[in-house]
Design a protein around this motif. Sequence first.
Motif, PDB file in Angstrom:
ATOM      1  N   VAL A 116       5.631  -2.973   0.593  1.00  0.00           N
ATOM      2  CA  VAL A 116       4.379  -2.708   1.182  1.00  0.00           C
ATOM      3  C   VAL A 116       3.995  -3.587   2.285  1.00  0.00           C
ATOM      4  O   VAL A 116       4.495  -4.862   2.183  1.00  0.00           O
ATOM      5  CB  VAL A 116       3.294  -2.702   0.018  1.00  0.00           C
ATOM      6  N   CYS A 161      10.767  -0.877  -2.758  1.00  0.00           N
ATOM      7  CA  CYS A 161       9.057  -0.929  -2.898  1.00  0.00           C
ATOM      8  C   CYS A 161       8.468  -1.678  -2.043  1.00  0.00           C
ATOM      9  O   CYS A 161       7.426  -2.398  -2.552  1.00  0.00           O
ATOM     10  CB  CYS A 161       9.098  -1.255  -4.560  1.00  0.00           C
ATOM     11  N   THR A 204       3.915   1.675  -7.800  1.00  0.00           N
ATOM     12  CA  THR A 204       4.554   2.213  -6.571  1.00  0.00           C
ATOM     13  C   THR A 204       6.031   2.590  -7.195  1.00  0.00           C
ATOM     14  O   THR A 204       6.468   2.176  -8.336  1.00  0.00           O
ATOM     15  CB  THR A 204       5.037   1.034  -5.552  1.00  0.00           C
ATOM     16  N   ASN A 207      -3.483   4.177  -4.309  1.00  0.00           N
ATOM     17  CA  ASN A 207      -3.774   3.391  -3.176  1.00  0.00           C
ATOM     18  C   ASN A 207      -4.924   3.536  -2.323  1.00  0.00           C
ATOM     19  O   ASN A 207      -5.825   2.712  -1.772  1.00  0.00           O
ATOM     20  CB  ASN A 207      -2.624   3.637  -2.030  1.00  0.00           C
TER      21      ASN A 207
END
Length: 279
Positions: free
Chosen positions: A251, A249, A237, A214
Amino acid sequence: MKNRSEPDLIHYPPSIYECTIRDVAEFTSNIYRIRFESEAISNHSRPGQFINIKVSDDLNPLWRRPFSIHDVNHRENTADILFKVIGQGTELMSQMQAAQNLNFIGPLGNSFDLPEDGKENAIIIAGGIGIAPFMLLCRRLKEKNVSIHLFWGGRDESDFYLLEEFERSGANLHLSTEDGSVGYKGFVTSLCEAEIHDILKSGTKNMIYACGPNPMLHGISEIAQRIDVPCQISLETLMACGLGACLGCGVKRRTEETSYYYVCKDGPVFYSDEVDLSD
Ligand code: FES
């Protein structure tokens, strides 16, 4: 913000498959490639999609593990995944052998948007095992006569493999290592920033594709924003269900502070201006 492709559930819905492993190859730095027989994946998956593999017949580990589809071979009806051993699940997978069964769900997720014509530069940036989805992407871009520049960063020379295969798939390689043993000495983001302006001059349209840790993706997103080039990122991930059910999961969306995308269901590919990777 561009509209990215949606997970392709209508075109080819994911199913559970029990396939035969054709070959397990070990490269350097604990990197393995499993090649398995699957007409469904070799003929119906698109670059960026993934499969969710059952790594053990026991309940430990309980959850399947997600892996990008690395490459396919239509003639042989095979598909490849590439992975690094980093924990119990991948350790078990590294012990799998040819002729053994492989149980997976797939093809899952959305895919990279591809250019419509050949007048485009594809700037691909990979950090370490973030290279995994890009062999298939290179093959599809080459079919479209796109000029492909593949920036790949590692810690040292042992982090690179399959270089000739990438070149055969149309990629011009730009390598970087933290210790300077191969290519540019430093991070791949710095190498990309140093060379991208010359690449941009040679095409009418440009697209960045990136996959890796990331912090690297965050850096690439900032470069893309500065030079005003659209950037698609594939997020790696931890996943549990892999099907949008457990909400494990998430984001952060960039546009709405309290809202999330789910990588398995909404991704794994996003445009960099859709997600917030600053944490
Ligand atoms: Fe369960 Fe994504 S892994 S929602």
